[in-house]
Design a protein around this motif. Structure first.
Motif, PDB file in Angstrom:
ATOM      1  N   ARG A   1      49.196  23.734  33.510  1.00  0.00           N
ATOM      2  CA  ARG A   1      50.086  24.594  32.724  1.00  0.00           C
ATOM      3  C   ARG A   1      49.557  26.032  32.582  1.00  0.00           C
ATOM      4  NH1 ARG A   1      49.390  23.535  28.165  1.00  0.00           N
ATOM      5  NH2 ARG A   1      47.734  21.985  28.306  1.00  0.00           N
ATOM      6  N   LEU A   2      48.441  26.323  33.232  1.00  0.00           N
ATOM      7  CA  LEU A   2      47.833  27.648  33.129  1.00  0.00           C
ATOM      8  C   LEU A   2      48.087  28.431  34.423  1.00  0.00           C
ATOM      9  CD1 LEU A   2      46.359  25.995  30.892  1.00  0.00           C
ATOM     10  CD2 LEU A   2      44.298  27.263  31.468  1.00  0.00           C
ATOM     11  N   THR A   3      48.538  29.678  34.269  1.00  0.00           N
ATOM     12  CA  THR A   3      48.766  30.555  35.414  1.00  0.00           C
ATOM     13  C   THR A   3      47.924  31.811  35.235  1.00  0.00           C
ATOM     14  OG1 THR A   3      51.029  29.760  35.679  1.00  0.00           O
ATOM     15  CG2 THR A   3      50.466  31.836  36.759  1.00  0.00           C
ATOM     16  N   PHE A   4      47.136  32.123  36.241  1.00  0.00           N
ATOM     17  CA  PHE A   4      46.234  33.269  36.198  1.00  0.00           C
ATOM     18  C   PHE A   4      46.688  34.281  37.241  1.00  0.00           C
ATOM     19  CE2 PHE A   4      43.021  31.037  33.715  1.00  0.00           C
ATOM     20  CZ  PHE A   4      43.287  29.715  34.013  1.00  0.00           C
ATOM     21  N   GLN A   5      46.633  35.551  36.874  1.00  0.00           N
ATOM     22  CA  GLN A   5      46.986  36.605  37.826  1.00  0.00           C
ATOM     23  C   GLN A   5      45.931  37.693  37.792  1.00  0.00           C
ATOM     24  OE1 GLN A   5      50.979  38.044  37.524  1.00  0.00           O
ATOM     25  NE2 GLN A   5      50.829  39.213  39.409  1.00  0.00           N
ATOM     26  N   PHE A   6      45.568  38.183  38.970  1.00  0.00           N
ATOM     27  CA  PHE A   6      44.651  39.311  39.112  1.00  0.00           C
ATOM     28  C   PHE A   6      45.496  40.519  39.462  1.00  0.00           C
ATOM     29  CE2 PHE A   6      40.811  41.242  39.037  1.00  0.00           C
ATOM     30  CZ  PHE A   6      39.937  41.171  40.117  1.00  0.00           C
ATOM     31  N   GLY A   7      45.297  41.634  38.769  1.00  0.00           N
ATOM     32  CA  GLY A   7      46.092  42.822  39.018  1.00  0.00           C
ATOM     33  C   GLY A   7      45.906  43.356  40.425  1.00  0.00           C
ATOM     34  N   ASP A   8      46.919  44.067  40.913  1.00  0.00           N
ATOM     35  CA  ASP A   8      46.869  44.601  42.278  1.00  0.00           C
ATOM     36  C   ASP A   8      45.641  45.484  42.500  1.00  0.00           C
ATOM     37  OD1 ASP A   8      50.490  45.073  42.522  1.00  0.00           O
ATOM     38  OD2 ASP A   8      49.215  43.316  42.871  1.00  0.00           O
ATOM     39  N   ALA A   9      45.282  46.251  41.483  1.00  0.00           N
ATOM     40  CA  ALA A   9      44.140  47.168  41.594  1.00  0.00           C
ATOM     41  C   ALA A   9      42.823  46.511  41.209  1.00  0.00           C
ATOM     42  CB  ALA A   9      44.374  48.395  40.718  1.00  0.00           C
ATOM     43  N   ARG A  10      42.858  45.242  40.896  1.00  0.00           N
ATOM     44  CA  ARG A  10      41.661  44.463  40.493  1.00  0.00           C
ATOM     45  C   ARG A  10      40.971  45.069  39.272  1.00  0.00           C
ATOM     46  NH1 ARG A  10      37.729  44.273  44.568  1.00  0.00           N
ATOM     47  NH2 ARG A  10      38.737  45.941  45.718  1.00  0.00           N
ATOM     48  N   LYS A  11      41.788  45.595  38.346  1.00  0.00           N
ATOM     49  CA  LYS A  11      41.235  46.113  37.100  1.00  0.00           C
ATOM     50  C   LYS A  11      41.659  45.267  35.905  1.00  0.00           C
ATOM     51  CE  LYS A  11      41.186  51.033  38.330  1.00  0.00           C
ATOM     52  NZ  LYS A  11      41.669  52.369  37.914  1.00  0.00           N
ATOM     53  N   ASP A  12      42.619  44.378  36.080  1.00  0.00           N
ATOM     54  CA  ASP A  12      43.121  43.628  34.953  1.00  0.00           C
ATOM     55  C   ASP A  12      43.551  42.243  35.399  1.00  0.00           C
ATOM     56  OD1 ASP A  12      45.387  45.852  35.790  1.00  0.00           O
ATOM     57  OD2 ASP A  12      46.194  43.815  35.627  1.00  0.00           O
ATOM     58  N   SER A  13      43.743  41.384  34.412  1.00  0.00           N
ATOM     59  CA  SER A  13      44.137  40.007  34.702  1.00  0.00           C
ATOM     60  C   SER A  13      44.902  39.460  33.511  1.00  0.00           C
ATOM     61  CB  SER A  13      42.898  39.140  34.956  1.00  0.00           C
ATOM     62  OG  SER A  13      43.265  37.809  35.265  1.00  0.00           O
ATOM     63  N   SER A  14      45.666  38.420  33.757  1.00  0.00           N
ATOM     64  CA  SER A  14      46.379  37.757  32.671  1.00  0.00           C
ATOM     65  C   SER A  14      46.279  36.249  32.834  1.00  0.00           C
ATOM     66  CB  SER A  14      47.845  38.188  32.635  1.00  0.00           C
ATOM     67  OG  SER A  14      48.508  37.782  33.813  1.00  0.00           O
ATOM     68  N   LEU A  15      46.378  35.588  31.691  1.00  0.00           N
ATOM     69  CA  LEU A  15      46.389  34.123  31.631  1.00  0.00           C
ATOM     70  C   LEU A  15      47.627  33.717  30.852  1.00  0.00           C
ATOM     71  CD1 LEU A  15      45.438  31.174  31.320  1.00  0.00           C
ATOM     72  CD2 LEU A  15      43.844  31.956  29.567  1.00  0.00           C
ATOM     73  N   HIS A  16      48.500  32.949  31.471  1.00  0.00           N
ATOM     74  CA  HIS A  16      49.716  32.476  30.820  1.00  0.00           C
ATOM     75  C   HIS A  16      49.624  30.963  30.656  1.00  0.00           C
ATOM     76  CE1 HIS A  16      53.921  32.532  29.605  1.00  0.00           C
ATOM     77  NE2 HIS A  16      54.091  31.472  30.369  1.00  0.00           N
TER      78      HIS A  16
ATOM     79  N   VAL B   1      47.615  35.875  27.560  1.00  0.00           N
ATOM     80  CA  VAL B   1      46.410  36.603  27.171  1.00  0.00           C
ATOM     81  C   VAL B   1      46.117  37.635  28.253  1.00  0.00           C
ATOM     82  CG1 VAL B   1      43.942  36.420  26.668  1.00  0.00           C
ATOM     83  CG2 VAL B   1      45.495  34.584  25.962  1.00  0.00           C
ATOM     84  N   TYR B   2      45.766  38.837  27.815  1.00  0.00           N
ATOM     85  CA  TYR B   2      45.540  39.930  28.750  1.00  0.00           C
ATOM     86  C   TYR B   2      44.071  40.348  28.739  1.00  0.00           C
ATOM     87  CZ  TYR B   2      50.605  40.195  28.588  1.00  0.00           C
ATOM     88  OH  TYR B   2      51.939  39.890  28.659  1.00  0.00           O
ATOM     89  N   CYS B   3      43.616  40.771  29.915  1.00  0.00           N
ATOM     90  CA  CYS B   3      42.239  41.227  30.098  1.00  0.00           C
ATOM     91  C   CYS B   3      42.319  42.536  30.876  1.00  0.00           C
ATOM     92  CB  CYS B   3      41.463  40.160  30.864  1.00  0.00           C
ATOM     93  SG  CYS B   3      39.800  40.624  31.381  1.00  0.00           S
ATOM     94  N   ASN B   4      41.955  43.647  30.236  1.00  0.00           N
ATOM     95  CA  ASN B   4      42.155  44.960  30.849  1.00  0.00           C
ATOM     96  C   ASN B   4      40.862  45.755  30.934  1.00  0.00           C
ATOM     97  OD1 ASN B   4      45.108  44.918  31.150  1.00  0.00           O
ATOM     98  ND2 ASN B   4      45.105  44.860  28.922  1.00  0.00           N
ATOM     99  N   SER B   5      40.749  46.533  31.992  1.00  0.00           N
ATOM    100  CA  SER B   5      39.558  47.347  32.196  1.00  0.00           C
ATOM    101  C   SER B   5      39.924  48.619  32.947  1.00  0.00           C
ATOM    102  CB  SER B   5      38.529  46.544  32.998  1.00  0.00           C
ATOM    103  OG  SER B   5      37.427  47.354  33.344  1.00  0.00           O
ATOM    104  N   SER B   6      39.078  49.616  32.813  1.00  0.00           N
ATOM    105  CA  SER B   6      39.244  50.819  33.629  1.00  0.00           C
ATOM    106  C   SER B   6      38.392  50.727  34.894  1.00  0.00           C
ATOM    107  CB  SER B   6      38.853  52.063  32.828  1.00  0.00           C
ATOM    108  OG  SER B   6      37.523  51.947  32.363  1.00  0.00           O
ATOM    109  N   SER B   7      37.627  49.658  35.015  1.00  0.00           N
ATOM    110  CA  SER B   7      36.745  49.461  36.168  1.00  0.00           C
ATOM    111  C   SER B   7      37.371  48.484  37.157  1.00  0.00           C
ATOM    112  CB  SER B   7      35.385  48.909  35.721  1.00  0.00           C
ATOM    113  OG  SER B   7      34.748  49.765  34.835  1.00  0.00           O
ATOM    114  N   VAL B   8      37.040  48.658  38.416  1.00  0.00           N
ATOM    115  CA  VAL B   8      37.468  47.725  39.457  1.00  0.00           C
ATOM    116  C   VAL B   8      36.405  46.649  39.599  1.00  0.00           C
ATOM    117  CG1 VAL B   8      38.011  47.451  41.899  1.00  0.00           C
ATOM    118  CG2 VAL B   8      38.746  49.515  40.679  1.00  0.00           C
TER     119      VAL B   8
END
Lengths: 111, 117
Positions: free
Chosen positions: A60-75, A21-28
């Motif tokens: 079983r859940l892996t969460f990642q915060f994008g390098d620019a802190r604008k997006d995240s994912s849940l696997h 699942v993806y979570c995307n934004s143009s904001s930091v």
């Protein structure tokens, strides 16, 4: 104004499959949280990420915060029926006391 | 079990009724929130109280009136609601006050399912 877009909006998979699942934004954001909401209940916090590039694992859940802190994912690996629910990301800034919720992803895991 | 308690769990009211939703937490949290949620949609922020003072009102119609009697209690008074106000009303709290929420999480109650007839 909705600041966080989640995709997909709906997802129905068989037990044992993997999904992201993806979570995307143009904001930091200074931090980002993931919640899961089961029917008839309020959202429950799964994880908070605060550092760009951060990866956190919860069973079983892996969460990642994008390098620019604008997006995240849940696997989710090997999904189970108990994973069924509405998944919500929520971003926060260093100032103010408001959380900005994503558009939500409704997950159904079929036994 | 959630540490944020909401009552009642279900409420059916007519458009001319006056009712109140109640929320209670004893975690010492200084910020409390009211959200409105439609089915399979994200919660929509209505009001935020910080240190018992209203700090955010997201342009909510006046038929919804919040009240924070003390640091543990939050009420939402309802009057002359419309059928489109039917939704799940969620209360939440967080540890931090009016500045820098950072990684301070929201603790939600299980909500009040409101039906306006």
């Amino acid at each position: 104004t909705q600041l966080l877009e989640q995709s997909p909006q709906f997802l129905s998979i068989q037990e044992g499959e993997n999904l992201t699942v993806y979570c995307n934004s143009s904001s930091v954001f200074s931090s980002l949280q993931w919640y899961r909401q089961e029917p008839g209940e309020g959202p429950v916090l799964l994880v908070t990420v605060v550092t760009g590039g951060e990866v956190k694992k919860l069973k079983r859940l892996t969460f990642q915060f994008g390098d620019a802190r604008k997006d995240s994912s849940l696997h989710i690996t090997a999904a189970q029926p108990g994973d069924t629910g509405l998944y919500l990301c929520a971003g926060a800034h260093n100032t103010g006391n408001q959380f900005y919720f994503g558009t939500g992803t409704s997950l159904t895991v079929i036994p | 079990d959630t540490e944020v308690t909401q009552t009642p769990k279900h409420l059916v009211m007519g458009m001319t009724n006056k009712k109140s939703l109640k929320c209670e937490q004893h975690m010492g949290h200084r910020a409390m929130y009211w959200y409105k949620q439609k089915a399979k949609k994200p919660p929509e922020l209505m009001f935020v109280y910080s240190y018992e003072k209203l700090s955010i009102n997201e342009s909510v119609p006046s038929r919804f009136s919040p009240e924070c009697p003390n640091s543990s209690l939050l009420n939402l008074h309802l009057h002359a609601l419309q059928p489109e106000d039917s939704a799940l009303y969620l209360c939440a709290s967080s540890p931090s006050g009016p500045h820098a929420i950072g990684d301070s999480p929201l603790h939600f109650g299980n909500g009040t399912r409101l039906t306006v007839t």
